[in-house]
Design a protein around this motif. Structure first.
Motif, PDB file in Angstrom:
ATOM      1  N   ALA B  15       0.841  -1.196  -0.011  1.00 59.17           N
ATOM      2  CA  ALA B  15      -0.001  -0.065  -0.079  1.00 59.17           C
ATOM      3  C   ALA B  15       0.909   1.173   0.043  1.00 59.17           C
ATOM      4  N   GLN B  16       1.839   1.165   0.924  1.00 59.64           N
ATOM      5  CA  GLN B  16       2.805   2.100   0.847  1.00 59.64           C
ATOM      6  C   GLN B  16       3.302   2.696  -0.375  1.00 59.64           C
ATOM      7  N   ASN B  17       3.820   1.363  -1.024  1.00 64.00           N
ATOM      8  CA  ASN B  17       4.934   1.520  -2.447  1.00 64.00           C
ATOM      9  C   ASN B  17       3.583   2.194  -3.420  1.00 64.00           C
ATOM     10  N   ASN B  18       2.385   1.702  -3.239  1.00 63.25           N
ATOM     11  CA  ASN B  18       1.465   2.164  -4.371  1.00 63.25           C
ATOM     12  C   ASN B  18       1.366   3.906  -4.038  1.00 63.25           C
ATOM     13  N   GLN B  19       1.275   4.120  -2.622  1.00 60.47           N
ATOM     14  CA  GLN B  19       1.027   5.643  -2.538  1.00 60.47           C
ATOM     15  C   GLN B  19       2.287   6.156  -3.189  1.00 60.47           C
ATOM     16  N   ASN B  20       3.470   5.892  -2.751  1.00 57.44           N
ATOM     17  CA  ASN B  20       4.529   6.528  -3.496  1.00 57.44           C
ATOM     18  C   ASN B  20       4.556   6.414  -5.029  1.00 57.44           C
ATOM     19  N   GLU B  21       4.091   5.584  -5.579  1.00 58.26           N
ATOM     20  CA  GLU B  21       4.090   5.388  -7.013  1.00 58.26           C
ATOM     21  C   GLU B  21       3.243   6.517  -7.579  1.00 58.26           C
ATOM     22  N   GLU B  22       2.044   6.564  -6.673  1.00 61.69           N
ATOM     23  CA  GLU B  22       0.929   7.623  -7.296  1.00 61.69           C
ATOM     24  C   GLU B  22       1.398   9.099  -7.138  1.00 61.69           C
ATOM     25  N   LYS B  23       2.261   9.134  -6.011  1.00 63.56           N
ATOM     26  CA  LYS B  23       2.436  10.572  -6.029  1.00 63.56           C
ATOM     27  C   LYS B  23       3.432  10.908  -6.911  1.00 63.56           C
ATOM     28  N   LYS B  24       4.341  10.296  -7.510  1.00 64.09           N
ATOM     29  CA  LYS B  24       5.194  10.802  -8.519  1.00 64.09           C
ATOM     30  C   LYS B  24       4.826  10.274  -9.939  1.00 64.09           C
ATOM     31  N   LEU B  25       4.604  11.073 -11.062  1.00 63.58           N
ATOM     32  CA  LEU B  25       4.490  10.880 -12.287  1.00 63.58           C
ATOM     33  C   LEU B  25       5.214  11.790 -13.226  1.00 63.58           C
ATOM     34  N   ASP B 119      10.428  21.659 -13.061  1.00 70.25           N
ATOM     35  CA  ASP B 119      10.009  20.338 -12.386  1.00 70.25           C
ATOM     36  C   ASP B 119       9.423  19.483 -13.295  1.00 70.25           C
ATOM     37  N   ASP B 120       9.500  18.350 -13.061  1.00 69.36           N
ATOM     38  CA  ASP B 120       9.285  16.921 -13.890  1.00 69.36           C
ATOM     39  C   ASP B 120       8.217  16.238 -13.411  1.00 69.36           C
ATOM     40  N   ASP B 121       7.601  16.589 -12.173  1.00 65.60           N
ATOM     41  CA  ASP B 121       6.523  15.817 -11.484  1.00 65.60           C
ATOM     42  C   ASP B 121       5.169  16.205 -12.272  1.00 65.60           C
ATOM     43  N   PHE B 122       4.327  15.617 -12.776  1.00 61.40           N
ATOM     44  CA  PHE B 122       3.231  15.919 -13.168  1.00 61.40           C
ATOM     45  C   PHE B 122       2.115  16.633 -12.152  1.00 61.40           C
ATOM     46  N   TYR B 123       2.098  15.858 -10.915  1.00 65.03           N
ATOM     47  CA  TYR B 123       1.313  16.394  -9.896  1.00 65.03           C
ATOM     48  C   TYR B 123       1.673  17.672  -9.299  1.00 65.03           C
ATOM     49  N   GLN B 124       3.031  17.808  -9.079  1.00 68.04           N
ATOM     50  CA  GLN B 124       3.650  19.066  -8.526  1.00 68.04           C
ATOM     51  C   GLN B 124       3.362  20.159  -9.497  1.00 68.04           C
ATOM     52  N   LEU B 125       3.069  19.741 -10.764  1.00 68.23           N
ATOM     53  CA  LEU B 125       3.027  21.175 -11.838  1.00 68.23           C
ATOM     54  C   LEU B 125       1.425  21.471 -11.885  1.00 68.23           C
ATOM     55  N   VAL B 126       0.655  20.356 -11.605  1.00 62.36           N
ATOM     56  CA  VAL B 126      -0.747  20.747 -11.495  1.00 62.36           C
ATOM     57  C   VAL B 126      -1.021  21.452 -10.417  1.00 62.36           C
TER      58      VAL B 126
END
Lengths: 367, 532
Positions: B15-25, B119-126
């Motif tokens: 679950a933690q890994n999933n969260q981490n993966e979700e956070k960075k795109l 930045d290269d992270d999609f979520y940060q940009l949004v």
């Protein structure tokens, strides 16, 4: 024992409020007539001596509450018996103070209410206070300390109403020293001064332990001065004869105050200022009893004993005595001899003797 | 048992890994793909504006902004103009061979705005886009610029509306966090003034600024605030009260254990005595931590008047607090149980008035208090146009008509109006609310048990107040535990020219607040001689 720390100032205010609770209401030393104030001053000195004795016990066992100390000093069997007797003593004293409160309210504030209702209300406050713990109780005492100067205001109020007569104080020592000493011992020396033995349960919480006894002495001196002033105020206002007759002479004095026909009949208000001190006294006794039970049964939390203590004090105060007269006779005549003297003088002296002997052997073994 | 635990742990890890993966795109190099991704993610909302253009001949770019959140001047004059017009007219000494070169040149030489990062992270940009920043994509680069172009309509710095002063600065906080930090920073130019930001709320993404002066504020309190703020899991923060309710110590107390202000000068004063200030984006009300009971009786103005007057006003306030709490209950107690306490002429006059009243004093008081509460609530929410109508009806009905009809006595009207005015005197509105609540409890107690009931209630109240703590500091400090140095600035206010120390429990250590020991001023000697 709780994990708590209290400051010296908090100890001082708590001790003063405790000392003035219910003792400032009743006519202390009424049998000494106009010399009651001398009796109180002598009692004050005796109280200091007693506190020094308690201080000796505390010095030797600074980290354990009194119930524990008794067990440590007197051994498993005798120690435990006496420790349990002390818990009963604490509870019994609490019932006496609560009875004082109830009689006071029934006499002056709620004349038609049942005693049980008054008792339940008062004990709910006590229950809440014990539940919150000693730190909160001490902070409470710091704020409630305002009522101490307020008590003295009544004396000035009486003087301002022009109803005082300083000739009531004369002649000084009419019948010699004997009536004065008879009033002092054992009544005044034990009530309120000897009762400070309960603070052996509170001293371990103080943050500067080496100064705890000094602070206690200061508190006792304050109590003595305030009590003397109130007694003198009573004598000059209503006279020694009325003090002997009245149940609560101090309230009687407050009743007489009449300033410019506007401030009059303030006994209702005065009851409330005196109530605060008596409540503090009950709180201290009930807290000490529940802590004592906790230490005695070696349980984890003293809060388990709040409800039993609540019930015992409430029912005990109502059903141990039939009426006011019995209550006064028991409280002022019997208790000083049969309860206060053994628990406040004899057993502490016994403890000190054992401690001295123990220390003597310890020292000899060292060499 | 062990296998069970292992399974549990592995699930947790996954679950933690999933969260981490979700956070960075990571975003892609392809501009088209990026544009589509953002459009899809924001559902092509109508306030999302996309501007595509070409730099030079081949480098395609795209600029994203959210309409209304950005400053138009910045976008036209410092972004689009340099990128589309000025670039063609200037000659750069650097050669641009690849999109990566262009990317670097844009940042170093072209865009003339101060806050720009990539930045290269999609979520940060949004996230940045949604707070009002602009996004600049360049085709062929797997990065994008976040350019600070925030700017929106706000109320401007206006006069305080709920905490007014006669003498003192008139400005007040508004809804924009940056303006509010500016207002404080302008007052305290200390390099030790720290501002730490946090984003709270999964949907609202509200900015919360923790402000304190390092070396004065209690470090433990600051740490504790960080911890408690991190623990908040809520979707949105719409007002500072959300934060207050989520981080306060005692949740079942009627008293506010965190105080608030909308005045920058009182916030600055609190910072200087070691308190921590929480500024929340979107509300002019800032929180002051730890909250002390006594500070609810303080206003900024107390320090702007001379100390005699301030001390008197503070004493009046603490007295009136009891008046607001107890007046109706004391009236009930005296008329029901303790008539003897009144002087005889007054008693006769009161009983004369109460002669025809059909209700017992308690019901009478309850009716009037309820009516007043209704009027008050109506007064706050009614449209301004019908305000005068309510005043006339309320005033007449409550005052004249009710008395003349013989439903309430005129003494009761006096009691209720006195209470109403008294409850408005406390500077903190929160305290007024708790007093309003407790007043009814005390009325009930006094109707049942007279003065004894009131005393029991007061003892309860006092014990409760003594038991409260705010971030580890006793609520009634400096009264209990008593501290003389801090007491000088509590229910009294000592002169400013005296030695002044910070409250020792609140502040880190007990640093003296400017040794202002000025010798009493003397007239110059020469002029004295001349006059003679």
């Amino acid at each position: 024992m709780e994990k708590a720390k209290i400051s010296l100032l908090q100890l001082y205010t708590l001790m003063v409020l405790f000392g003035l609770g219910s003792s400032s209401l009743l006519g202390l030393g009424a049998s000494a007539k106009q010399d009651a104030w001398i009796a109180i001053l002598i009692g004050n000195i005796a109280g200091m001596v007693l506190l020094l004795l308690y201080g000796y016990i505390f010095k030797n066992y600074p980290d354990s509450s009194f119930i524990e100390t008794v067990e440590l000093v007197l051994g498993k069997i005798i120690g435990r018996v006496i420790a349990f007797l002390y818990i009963i003593y604490l509870l019994y004293k609490a019932t006496l103070v609560l009875r004082d409160i109830m009689e006071l309210i029934l006499l002056y504030v709620l004349t038609a209410t049942h005693m049980l209702v008054v008792g339940i209300l008062a004990m709910t406050v006590v229950l809440y206070a014990i539940f919150l713990g000693i730190e909160t109780i001490c902070r409470f005492s710091q704020i409630a300390f305002i009522t101490v100067p307020m008590k003295m205001l009544y004396v000035f109020g009486a003087i301002a109403s022009g109803i005082t007569d300083f000739n009531h104080l004369k002649p000084v020592l009419e019948n010699g020293w004997m009536p004065v000493l008879n009033a002092t011992f054992p009544l005044i020396s034990s009530f309120p001064f000897g009762e400070m033995v309960v603070f052996l349960m509170v001293f371990p919480y103080v943050n500067k332990k080496e100064k705890a006894i000094k602070t206690g002495i200061l508190a006792i001196i304050t109590v003595g001065i305030v009590l003397t002033l109130i007694t003198i105020g009573n004598i000059i206002t209503i006279g020694p004869l009325m003090i002997e007759l009245a149940i609560f002479p101090t309230i009687q004095t407050a009743k007489m105050i009449n300033i410019m026909d506007f401030i009059q009949r303030i006994e209702g208000l005065s009851v409330i200022t005196f109530l605060t001190c008596s409540m503090t006294k009950t709180i201290v006794y009930a807290y000490a009893a529940s802590i004592g039970l906790n230490v005695f049964f070696k349980s984890k939390n003293y809060r388990y004993y709040i409800i039993p203590v609540f019930l015992v004090i409430l029912l005990g105060s109502i059903y141990t005595e039939y009426n006011m007269t019995v209550h006064l006779f028991v409280g002022l005549r019997l208790v000083p001899f049969f309860v206060n003297t053994p628990f406040e003088v004899i057993i502490p002296l016994l403890l000190i003797t054992v401690i001295i002997i123990k220390n003597f052997f310890k020292k000899r073994n060292q060499y | 048992m062990r296998s069970f635990k292992d399974i549990f742990d592995s699930i947790k890890k996954q679950a933690q890994n999933n969260q981490n993966e979700e956070k960075k795109l990571l975003i892609s190099k392809d501009l088209k793909k990026n544009i589509n991704n953002i459009k899809d993610y924001l559902g092509s909302s109508t306030d999302l504006i996309l501007r595509e253009f070409i730099i030079g001949e081949k480098y395609r770019c795209a600029l994203f902004i959210i309409d209304g959140l950005t400053n138009g001047v910045y976008i036209y004059d410092y972004l689009l103009k340099p990128l589309m017009v000025d670039v063609r007219n200037t000659k750069l000494s650097v050669e641009i061979n690849s999109p990566q070169d262009l990317f670097k040149v844009l940042k170093d030489r072209v865009i003339s705005l101060i806050d720009i990062k990539d930045d290269d992270d999609f979520y940060q940009l949004v996230d940045a886009l949604l707070t009002g920043d602009s996004l600049l994509f360049v085709d062929g680069v797997a990065k994008a610029f976040i350019i600070e172009t925030k700017g929106w309509q706000d109320r401007g710095v206006t006069e305080a509306s709920s905490q007014m002063v006669v003498r003192g600065p008139k400005d007040s906080f508004n809804e924009t966090l940056r303006t509010n930090t500016m207002l404080i920073r302008r007052r305290i130019k200390d390099p030790n003034l720290r501002i730490e930001n946090k984003t709270i709320g999964t949907r609202s993404r509200t900015d919360v600024a923790i402000m304190y002066i390092k070396g004065i504020a209690n470090d433990k309190v600051v740490e504790e605030i960080h911890e408690r703020l991190d623990r908040i899991k809520i979707d949105a923060i719409l007002e500072s009260s959300y934060i207050e309710q989520l981080i306060q110590d005692n949740r079942f107390s009627p008293f506010p254990t965190i105080s608030n202000t909308e005045r920058p000068d009182s916030a600055a004063a609190s910072l200087l005595s070691g308190f921590v200030v929480l500024l929340i984006d979107g509300t002019p009300y800032t929180l002051i931590v730890p909250g002390l009971f006594i500070s609810l009786f303080h206003t900024a103005e107390d320090y702007y008047h001379r100390f005699f007057f301030s001390t008197m006003v503070r004493l009046v306030r603490s007295f009136v607090f009891f008046l607001a709490l107890l007046t109706p209950s004391i009236y009930i107690a005296i008329t029901t149980f303790h008539q003897e306490m009144l002087p005889t002429p007054l008693l006769i006059s009161i009983s004369n008035q109460r002669e025809g009243i059909p209700f017992p004093a308690f019901i009478e008081a309850l009716l009037m208090e309820m009516t007043f509460e209704i009027l008050r609530e109506a007064g706050i929410r009614m449209p301004r146009a019908i305000g005068s109508a309510i005043t006339v009806v309320g005033g007449l009905v409550l005052g004249e008509a009710a008395v003349q009809a013989g439903i309430v006595s005129s003494v009761m009207v006096i009691v209720v109006s006195l209470t109403a005015i008294s409850s408005l005197i406390t500077p903190a509105y929160d305290l007024g609310i708790s007093v309003r609540l407790l007043r009814f409890v005390f009325m009930f107690l006094s109707a049942s048990f007279g003065l004894y009931g009131i005393t029991i209630g007061l003892l309860f109240l006092l014990l409760h107040l003594c038991s409260l703590r705010s971030f580890g500091i006793p609520y009634l400090y400096p009264l209990a535990p008593f501290n003389f140095e801090a007491f000088k600035d509590s229910i009294i206010r000592q002169p400013l020219w005296k030695d002044w120390k910070r409250p020792n429990l609140v502040s880190h250590g007990n640093v003296r607040q400017k040794p202002p020991k000025i010798a009493a001023p003397k007239p110059p000697k020469s002029s004295k001689e001349k006059n003679r």
